[in-house]
Design an enzyme around this catalytic site. Structure first.
Site, PDB file in Angstrom:
ATOM      1  N   CYS A  12       0.805  -1.205   0.000  1.00  0.00           N
ATOM      2  CA  CYS A  12       0.000   0.000   0.000  1.00  0.00           C
ATOM      3  C   CYS A  12       0.846   1.266   0.000  1.00  0.00           C
ATOM      4  O   CYS A  12       2.024   1.248   0.327  1.00  0.00           O
ATOM      5  CB  CYS A  12      -0.859   0.072   1.272  1.00  0.00           C
ATOM      6  N   GLY A  38       0.603   0.018  -5.186  1.00  0.00           N
ATOM      7  CA  GLY A  38      -0.657  -0.724  -5.185  1.00  0.00           C
ATOM      8  C   GLY A  38      -1.510  -0.297  -6.350  1.00  0.00           C
ATOM      9  O   GLY A  38      -1.724   0.905  -6.537  1.00  0.00           O
ATOM     10  N   ASN A 112      -0.525   1.480   5.819  1.00  0.00           N
ATOM     11  CA  ASN A 112       0.433   0.686   5.050  1.00  0.00           C
ATOM     12  C   ASN A 112       1.190  -0.184   6.037  1.00  0.00           C
ATOM     13  O   ASN A 112       1.719   0.316   7.021  1.00  0.00           O
ATOM     14  CB  ASN A 112       1.413   1.605   4.306  1.00  0.00           C
ATOM     15  N   GLY A 113       1.233  -1.493   5.757  1.00  0.00           N
ATOM     16  CA  GLY A 113       1.937  -2.408   6.648  1.00  0.00           C
ATOM     17  C   GLY A 113       1.045  -3.569   7.015  1.00  0.00           C
ATOM     18  O   GLY A 113       0.036  -3.836   6.350  1.00  0.00           O
ATOM     19  N   TYR A 252      14.051  -2.536  -3.866  1.00  0.00           N
ATOM     20  CA  TYR A 252      13.109  -2.779  -4.941  1.00  0.00           C
ATOM     21  C   TYR A 252      11.839  -1.917  -4.929  1.00  0.00           C
ATOM     22  O   TYR A 252      11.429  -1.401  -5.970  1.00  0.00           O
ATOM     23  CB  TYR A 252      12.713  -4.264  -4.910  1.00  0.00           C
TER      24      TYR A 252
END
Ligand code: SF4
Length: 473
Positions: A12, A38, A112-113, A252
């Site tokens: 996210c 996302g 997010n997470g 990445y």
């Protein structure tokens, strides 16, 4: 590399803005800069001081929003989110920000997470009468906030956040304030910026650049920011622990033009490539990177070895999204649709193919074959991170360990499986040093769990991997 083809997906991206005359438009642009985090759903919730209004939908930011929809989102503050489907299962009910209404007011949450103790918290809450509408771990936070009987929202937020374990960069918004929190180890990136007096927060600083905001700083582990008409105030809801920022953000996930804690991602990736050059000696004619995320490391490797960098692989940008049905067969065709070799660059050459990671190995095998079919006499695969051997419980959808090629094979076996002439991975120490975080010598600056198996938080028997959550109701 191409995440959707290989089973390695960011979960996210979050964005928030407070004190701006056009917060929905700014959030829309901010989400564009986070789209790589996302692609399955996007949402914006705005407050005008009286009501929270939401527009959410499945698909890319451009699919979800248009001028008409944005114009209806009038107010002075907004929170936005882009998501990847398996963070709690697909379906519109899981698209964030989540919106909750009650007689005491509204609540928007973007996260997010991954909260590793979400299942047990959820079970406790259900025993106390809560009914969940989504499969998202984020909803647990909303119920904790509502259940608290503390008087101020700030105290309730601190109490609720203290109960969470795992990785979370979260933006909570009521009609009257925005609350921005980072987990006690700062596992996911989250930064604070300023745009013409408006406070902005985003998962990546590239979102600030796109809207013209200036970076103020990263959100500290264990920090809670309270942003309202009085300004921006920093509080601490828990003592911060050793930082454990996700290393894969540097390797990445994050955009090359983003910075995390003052370290630019492109420059960090170049250093990863240079470090690879220190750790192996290779005789070759040309270096190429698998687009997009491996190009910076390939340039670094080329600079350090003197082997010329060339565009040996081209990404076809305007093809359909093949990952919506990621069957083996579709993945096979998907690689050919998404990547093409440049025959004139690789024909008759010994090629070094730099990539950032190998997950299942199937995509690497196809790219090696593609290069050989285009005339490469040798293909040496060099990976700018160590072998991925363990699943991630912190919000990255890495394939389960039964699918991870490095969890089940030696490097020689992997080399043979992907059909390369040699295969080299970066060492864990080399990776940490090359990224260059100031506290790297203690190894506490990074989460390295997917490489080393040493998880920085507790992992519970009922902690779910992202793709397992769809099965949990
Ligand atoms: S396990 Fe790997 S992908 Fe997950 S947070 Fe840690 S470094 Fe990032």
């Amino acid at each position: 590399m191409l995440a959707e083809l290989r089973g390695l997906n960011e979960e996210c991206g979050v964005f928030g803005i407070w004190g701006h005359p056009n917060p929905a438009a700014m959030t829309y642009y901010g989400l564009h800069a986070l789209q790589h985090r996302g692609q399955e759903g996007a949402g914006i919730i705005v407050t005008d001081g009286k009501y929270l209004r939401a527009v959410k939908g499945e698909g890319l930011v451009n699919d979800v929003f248009n001028n008409g929809k944005l114009e209806k989102l009038e107010g002075h503050a907004a929170v936005g989110h882009v998501r990847y489907a398996t963070s709690g299962g697909s379906g519109i009910e899981n698209v964030q920000p989540l919106l909750f209404n009650s007689t005491t007011g509204g609540l928007a949450i973007a996260h997010n997470g991954n909260i590793v103790n979400a299942t047990r918290l959820k079970r406790n809450l259900e025993q106390q009468g809560s009914i969940f509408q989504t499969t998202s771990d984020t909803e647990v936070l909303a119920h904790l906030l509502k259940k608290s009987n503390l008087a101020s929202f700030e105290d309730r937020a601190k109490q609720a956040l203290r109960l969470l374990d795992g990785a979370f960069a979260v933006v909570i918004m009521t009609e009257h304030a925005m609350y921005v929190a980072q987990d006690s180890q700062g596992m996911r990136p989250l930064s604070l910026g300023l745009l013409d007096g408006a406070w902005v927060v985003a998962s990546e600083t590239s979102a600030f650049d796109l809207i013209g905001a200036e970076l103020v700083r990263s959100i500290d582990p264990g920090e809670l920011l309270i942003i309202n008409e009085d300004g921006c105030r920093s509080e601490r809801y828990v003592e911060k622990k050793d930082r454990a920022i996700c290393t894969m953000e540097y390797v990445y996930f994050s955009r090359p033009d983003s910075d995390i804690d003052g370290i630019n991602i492109h420059m960090a990736r170049k250093r990863l490539g240079k470090q690879l050059a220190k750790e192996l000696s290779i005789d070759a004619d040309v270096v190429t990177g698998v687009p997009d995320s491996s190009i910076s490391a390939a340039i670094g490797f080329s600079e350090a070895t003197g082997i010329p960098y060339e565009l040996g692989l081209i990404k076809n940008r305007y093809v359909g999204r093949t990952f919506i049905q990621p069957s083996q067969d579709l993945r096979e065709r998907g690689v050919k649709m998404k990547l093409s070799p440049v025959r004139q660059v690789v024909n008759g050459k010994r090629v070094v193919m730099v990539d950032d990671s190998i997950v299942r190995g199937t995509t690497s095998r196809r790219i090696v074959k593609m290069l050989k079919d285009a005339g490469a006499t040798e293909v040496h695969v060099v990976i700018s991170s160590p072998p991925l051997k363990n699943p991630c419980f912190y919000g990255i959808d890495i394939s389960s360990d039964s699918e991870l090629i490095a969890a089940n094979n030696t490097i020689d076996e992997m080399c043979e499986l992907i059909g390369a002439d040699s295969l080299t991975f970066l060492s864990v120490e080399g990776m940490v040093e090359a990224i260059g975080r100031s506290d790297a010598e203690k190894n506490c600056g990074h989460c390295l769990a997917c490489f080393t198996g040493e998880y920085p938080t507790s992992i519970y028997a009922d902690t779910k991997l992202p793709h397992e959550k769809e099965l949990v109701r």
